[in-house]
Design a protein around this motif. Structure first.
Motif, mmCIF file in Angstrom:
data_model
loop_
_atom_site.group_PDB
_atom_site.id
_atom_site.type_symbol
_atom_site.label_atom_id
_atom_site.label_comp_id
_atom_site.label_asym_id
_atom_site.label_seq_id
_atom_site.Cartn_x
_atom_site.Cartn_y
_atom_site.Cartn_z
ATOM 1 N N UNK A 1 84.639 29.218 -58.708
ATOM 2 C CA UNK A 1 85.766 28.552 -59.365
ATOM 3 C C UNK A 1 85.574 27.045 -59.386
ATOM 4 N N UNK A 2 85.056 26.477 -58.295
ATOM 5 C CA UNK A 2 84.838 25.030 -58.227
ATOM 6 C C UNK A 2 83.846 24.564 -59.287
ATOM 7 N N UNK A 3 82.802 25.369 -59.518
ATOM 8 C CA UNK A 3 81.806 25.004 -60.517
ATOM 9 C C UNK A 3 82.395 24.900 -61.916
ATOM 10 N N UNK A 4 83.330 25.797 -62.244
ATOM 11 C CA UNK A 4 83.948 25.762 -63.569
ATOM 12 C C UNK A 4 85.063 24.709 -63.648
ATOM 13 N N UNK A 5 85.848 24.585 -62.584
ATOM 14 C CA UNK A 5 86.933 23.600 -62.596
ATOM 15 C C UNK A 5 86.404 22.177 -62.663
ATOM 16 N N UNK A 6 85.296 21.909 -61.987
ATOM 17 C CA UNK A 6 84.743 20.547 -62.022
ATOM 18 C C UNK A 6 84.291 20.181 -63.426
#
Length: 442
Positions: free
Chosen positions: A133-138
């Motif tokens: 999720x962090x990879x896409x949100x960033x």
């Protein structure tokens, strides 16, 4: 050649952070032990050989990106060298490899974090889901913001790995390097084949060249800095693992954790967890950034549905393309979490696709780069090696083959891309200037 300066783009250090994040991945958490099983302490030579091998690959991609910095990346190179149909295949291979590779990368990091923190499968899946999720949100907040975060994280990562080497230093023993090559020097080649994907990632950054503030100046500088950082981290960390862990290295499933534990004892667990999270997030962030930009560019040129074209320009967020990738990656992650899709399949499929994309890019380099130069000869050798690696992908070849068929079918349905919307050149033939530089009549 596009020599324009993008005043709001990525500077040298943020660009280098993106590069380093693409190369330094979670593989370094486990592969020092696997390579030691194959070649013993001589596995250090395999790391060094691959560093030398990836140098012409890195600079050929940097040079082609410098000639035409564009979100199409390798797809643009392939268009210039071989035409639009071939570039559609290359674009599909990279874009649709992400839903296979991103969840698998996150799970590797999640399992390492779970081991460090004393958790089980549930902990690993939660950690993996958060990293994914962090990879896409960033990327949803834009490359300008995510590149700052990645630069900070890469600096933290290098500091952590250097710290691991320093605190374990007092436990190093010269005798742990003997016998140096217990399985013979031919085993170094076998170790190198296992380690190759610790050095992949150069193709991902080609899609972000248009985001550089001054690609004409900074692409090669960032490449040099990345090679130095990656070389020092990999060789230093592997040498420390051999010197400190000795024969136990080959049997370890978490060599970096054990290296830290030597110097820090129980305090090693949180440091290891942080290192694993950063190592996993870095390549995930870069590959998602590159693929989402590529998807928007392919859509603007008619190769993917037009709805994905939003945000194709420099500095813009390719929101629809990013959302489609996020949805596909979430489905793939859910299938893996429930046991309906194995991580081995995900890794094999993504690896075969990325190998094929790299081979495409190197083949384009043979056509586009100046003939007779060291870079040109290096690209030829690298292209041959990539094709050999691709042949040995086995069953996983079915995935890039299927995506290639889908790309050609989409081309047939949609017709010739509307190049006025995108940046792929209208003619697939090299320019007169390029032909002259290569020693061919224009």
């Amino acid at each position: 050649m596009n020599k324009a300066v993008n005043s709001s783009g990525l500077g040298l250090f943020r660009a280098t952070g993106i590069y380093v994040g693409a190369i330094l991945g979670s593989g370094v958490l486990v592969l020092p032990a696997i390579a030691a099983q194959v070649a013993g302490p001589a596995s250090i030579l395999a790391w060094g050989l691959l560093l030398v091998f990836c140098t012409p690959v890195a600079f050929s991609f940097a040079e082609m990106s410098r000639q035409q910095p564009d979100a199409g990346g390798i797809a643009t190179f392939v268009t210039r060298a071989f035409g639009h149909r071939a570039s559609a295949v290359a674009g599909y291979l990279f874009y649709f490899a992400i839903p296979f590779g991103a969840p698998a990368t996150a799970v590797i990091g999640g399992e390492y974090i779970a081991h460090a923190m004393g958790g089980g499968r549930e902990t690993a899946l939660i950690a993996a889901g958060l990293i994914l999720a962090a990879g896409f949100l960033s990327n949803a907040v834009g490359i300008r913001v995510s590149s700052k975060l990645q630069l900070l994280l890469m600096a933290l990562l290098v500091a952590l790995l250097a710290f691991a080497v320093v605190v374990a230093g007092p436990y190093a023993r010269v005798e742990n390097f003997e016998p140096f090559a217990p399985h013979g020097y031919w085993a170094v080649g076998g170790a190198a084949s296992l380690l190759f994907f610790c050095f992949a990632g150069w193709e991902a950054v080609t899609h972000l060249a248009g985001e550089f503030r001054n690609p004409e100046r900074d692409l090669k500088r960032a490449t040099w800095l990345t090679l130095v950082v990656v070389g020092v981290v990999y060789i230093g960390l592997v040498a420390a693992c051999v010197a400190v862990l000795g024969p136990a290295l080959a049997g370890s499933s978490v060599p970096v954790a054990e290296l830290l534990a030597k110097g820090l004892g129980p305090a090693a667990a949180p440091v290891t967890a942080v290192a694993a999270a950063v190592l996993t997030f870095g390549p995930l962030n870069t590959f998602v950034a590159g693929a989402s930009k590529l998807g928007a560019r392919l859509a603007s040129d008619g190769v993917l549905p037009r709805a994905l074209a939003r945000g194709a320009g420099p500095g813009e967020v390719p929101s629809v393309s990013l959302g489609v990738l996020g949805m596909l990656a979430s489905i793939s992650f859910a299938l893996a979490a429930t046991g309906l899709l194995s991580m081995e399949f995900q890794i094999g499929a993504a690896s075969a696709c990325f190998t094929a994309v790299t081979a495409f890019g190197l083949a384009a380099g043979v056509v586009l780069l100046r003939r007779g130069t060291p870079a040109w000869y290096g690209v030829i050798v690298a292209a041959v090696v990539m094709l050999v690696v691709l042949v040995f992908s086995g069953w996983a070849l079915l995935v890039p083959a299927g995506l290639g068929v889908a790309a050609l079918a989409a081309w047939r349905v949609r017709g010739k891309p509307a190049t006025s919307h995108g940046s792929f050149p209208a003619s697939p033939q090299p320019s007169r200037e390029l032909a002259a530089r290569n020693g061919r009549p224009s």
